[in-house]
Design a protein around this motif. Structure first.
Motif, short mmCIF file in Angstrom:
data_model
loop_
_atom_site.label_atom_id
_atom_site.label_comp_id
_atom_site.label_asym_id
_atom_site.label_seq_id
_atom_site.Cartn_x
_atom_site.Cartn_y
_atom_site.Cartn_z
N LEU A 48 0.83 -1.19 0.00
CA LEU A 48 0.00 0.00 0.00
C LEU A 48 0.87 1.25 0.00
O LEU A 48 1.78 1.38 0.81
CB LEU A 48 -0.90 0.00 1.23
CG LEU A 48 -1.94 1.12 1.34
CD1 LEU A 48 -2.92 1.06 0.18
CD2 LEU A 48 -2.69 1.01 2.66
N VAL A 49 0.61 2.14 -0.94
CA VAL A 49 1.35 3.40 -1.03
C VAL A 49 0.33 4.53 -1.09
O VAL A 49 -0.65 4.46 -1.82
CB VAL A 49 2.24 3.43 -2.29
CG1 VAL A 49 2.94 4.76 -2.43
CG2 VAL A 49 3.26 2.30 -2.25
N ALA A 50 0.59 5.58 -0.31
CA ALA A 50 -0.30 6.74 -0.30
C ALA A 50 -0.09 7.55 -1.58
O ALA A 50 0.77 8.42 -1.64
CB ALA A 50 -0.01 7.61 0.93
N SER A 51 -0.84 7.23 -2.61
CA SER A 51 -0.62 7.85 -3.92
C SER A 51 -1.91 7.96 -4.71
O SER A 51 -2.74 7.06 -4.69
CB SER A 51 0.39 7.01 -4.70
OG SER A 51 0.46 7.41 -6.03
N ASP A 52 -2.04 9.07 -5.44
CA ASP A 52 -3.16 9.24 -6.37
C ASP A 52 -2.70 9.12 -7.81
O ASP A 52 -3.50 8.86 -8.70
CB ASP A 52 -3.82 10.61 -6.19
CG ASP A 52 -4.67 10.67 -4.93
OD1 ASP A 52 -5.15 9.62 -4.50
OD2 ASP A 52 -4.84 11.76 -4.40
N ALA A 53 -1.40 9.36 -8.06
CA ALA A 53 -0.87 9.30 -9.42
C ALA A 53 0.57 8.83 -9.39
O ALA A 53 1.32 9.14 -8.46
CB ALA A 53 -0.96 10.66 -10.08
N GLY A 54 0.95 8.09 -10.42
CA GLY A 54 2.33 7.61 -10.54
C GLY A 54 2.81 7.72 -11.97
O GLY A 54 2.07 7.42 -12.91
N ILE A 55 4.03 8.18 -12.14
CA ILE A 55 4.63 8.28 -13.47
C ILE A 55 5.09 6.90 -13.90
O ILE A 55 5.88 6.26 -13.22
CB ILE A 55 5.80 9.28 -13.46
CG1 ILE A 55 5.27 10.67 -13.13
CG2 ILE A 55 6.54 9.26 -14.80
CD1 ILE A 55 6.35 11.71 -12.89
N MET A 56 4.58 6.43 -15.05
CA MET A 56 4.89 5.09 -15.54
C MET A 56 5.96 5.10 -16.62
O MET A 56 6.58 4.08 -16.88
CB MET A 56 3.62 4.44 -16.13
CG MET A 56 2.50 4.29 -15.15
SD MET A 56 2.89 3.07 -13.91
CE MET A 56 2.52 3.97 -12.43
N GLY A 57 6.17 6.24 -17.28
CA GLY A 57 7.17 6.32 -18.33
C GLY A 57 7.32 7.71 -18.89
O GLY A 57 6.49 8.59 -18.65
#
Length: 90
Positions: free
Chosen positions: A72-81
């Motif tokens: 579990l990570v407190a995140s709403d968005a993550g850069i995938m590339g």
């Protein structure tokens, strides 16, 4: 997934334990024609190589932390590339 441009960085003196060691970047979501769409948001740099001015693609919600291999990570968005070339055929 959606497209955004990296417009800034986030420096935190304290952050959630699940985000320790993660680089946080401010990204501006973009429309297909690369004009701004909505408000900027903070995203985790899951690829650890995005930087100011890069065109990137993002994942939202739970999918944003999948590359991190953590429960579990407190995140709403993550850069995938990082996007190197982009065009839309009309």
């Amino acid at each position: 997934m959606y497209i955004a441009k990296v417009v800034g960085t986030v420096v935190c003196s304290h952050k959630d334990e699940s985000l320790q060691g993660m680089k946080l970047l401010v990204v501006q979501p973009l429309k297909d024609d690369l004009t701004p769409k909505g408000k900027p948001l903070v995203a985790i740099d899951t690829i650890k190589s995005a930087g100011q001015g890069d065109l990137v693609y993002l994942a939202k919600s739970k999918e944003s932390s999948l590359p991190l291999s953590r429960e579990l990570v407190a995140s709403d968005a993550g850069i995938m590339g990082i996007i190197e070339d982009y065009y839309v055929k009309k």
